[in-house]
Design an enzyme around this catalytic site. Structure first.
Site, short mmCIF file in Angstrom:
data_model
loop_
_atom_site.label_atom_id
_atom_site.label_comp_id
_atom_site.label_asym_id
_atom_site.label_seq_id
_atom_site.Cartn_x
_atom_site.Cartn_y
_atom_site.Cartn_z
N VAL A 251 5.92 4.78 -6.14
CA VAL A 251 4.63 4.38 -5.24
C VAL A 251 5.36 2.79 -4.88
O VAL A 251 6.39 2.24 -5.45
CB VAL A 251 3.67 4.22 -6.21
CG1 VAL A 251 2.90 5.54 -6.37
CG2 VAL A 251 3.79 3.45 -7.56
N SER A 252 4.57 2.30 -4.19
CA SER A 252 5.26 1.02 -3.59
C SER A 252 4.73 -0.40 -4.44
O SER A 252 5.61 -1.13 -4.49
CB SER A 252 4.87 0.87 -2.15
OG SER A 252 5.42 1.85 -1.22
N THR A 253 3.46 -0.06 -4.73
CA THR A 253 3.04 -1.56 -5.43
C THR A 253 2.26 -1.29 -6.82
O THR A 253 1.89 0.06 -7.11
CB THR A 253 1.79 -2.10 -4.58
OG1 THR A 253 0.85 -1.12 -4.37
CG2 THR A 253 2.17 -2.45 -3.07
N THR B 126 8.18 0.59 -6.71
CA THR B 126 9.32 -0.35 -5.79
C THR B 126 8.89 0.04 -4.48
O THR B 126 8.66 1.03 -4.10
CB THR B 126 10.74 -0.23 -6.28
OG1 THR B 126 11.63 -0.95 -5.56
CG2 THR B 126 11.17 1.44 -5.88
N GLN C 64 -0.81 0.98 -7.18
CA GLN C 64 -0.77 2.30 -7.06
C GLN C 64 -0.43 3.12 -8.45
O GLN C 64 0.52 2.39 -9.35
CB GLN C 64 -0.02 2.65 -6.18
CG GLN C 64 -0.43 1.94 -4.68
CD GLN C 64 0.66 2.18 -3.60
OE1 GLN C 64 1.65 1.88 -3.81
NE2 GLN C 64 -0.09 2.69 -2.29
#
Length: 206
Positions: free
Chosen positions: A11-13, A44, A16
């Site tokens: 996941v990016s953030t 990341t 999440q």
């Protein structure tokens, strides 16, 4: 025949969670009768190169301890088209496939995989052209403002020596990190070689 798989979730953030990806992938692996050797999760951005968990999965693949990498979709695995094709090529060399939860299996040793690789290589070249165009535009703007670009001659003997090989490997789709590792250079040196080459190419356009 894929039997042992590593599950990779990203996941990016931090707000999440990988929980849904992990659940769906474990369920898919069970239905497909895959042996799950482990689940690797990380948070990341897709544009960042600090993917510790993905590096661990790549190490497992290189050691021939897995037959496939299971992801929900390719965007969870690849940072860019160039990065995707590079990692798929590495995995293919080790006999490992990337399998998306949609059922698509990216094995570059098969006719379907070779076709996909060809298309992605074309997209990667297009992506490189766009980056080169943006760099040239930025350099031209900096030059117009009177900024001094580049280093003075005679200060990069080692970099000049390896420049042809570095540029060839970049053209072939290798990542800067891979090039630095194989040629025993720092990633900064590789980046500077590519940057100087782009500056030189831009000078021909001015």
């Amino acid at each position: 025949m894929v039997q042992r798989v590593a599950i990779y979730c990203r996941v990016s953030t931090t707000d999440q969670s990988c929980s849904r990806q992990e659940r769906d992938l474990l369920e898919y692996a069970k239905k497909a009768d895959y042996e799950v050797v482990g689940v690797w999760k990380e948070t990341t951005s897709g544009s960042k190169n600090n993917r510790t968990k993905r590096k661990q999965v790549m190490s497992l693949a290189q050691a021939r301890k897995i037959d496939g990498v299971l992801v929900t979709e390719l965007t969870r695995w690849g940072r860019s088209t160039i990065d995707l094709i590079t990692t798929l090529q590495d995995l293919a060399h080790w006999g490992v496939s990337v399998i998306a939860i949609t059922g698509l299996q990216f094995d570059l040793t098969t006719p379907q995989g070779k076709l996909i690789a060809s298309v992605m290589a074309s997209l990667a070249e297009f992506e490189r052209d766009l980056v080169r165009e943006r760099v040239c535009s930025g350099l031209a703007a900096a030059k117009a403002k009177g900024k001094q670009l580049g280093r003075k001659p005679g200060q990069r003997v080692k970099a000049d020596k390896y420049a042809p090989k570095v540029l060839q490997m970049v053209f072939e789709g290798h990542s800067y990190r891979q090039i630095a590792r194989e040629l025993h250079l720092s990633k900064t040196t590789v980046n500077e070689i590519v940057k100087r080459d782009k500056q030189k190419n831009c000078s021909f356009l001015s």
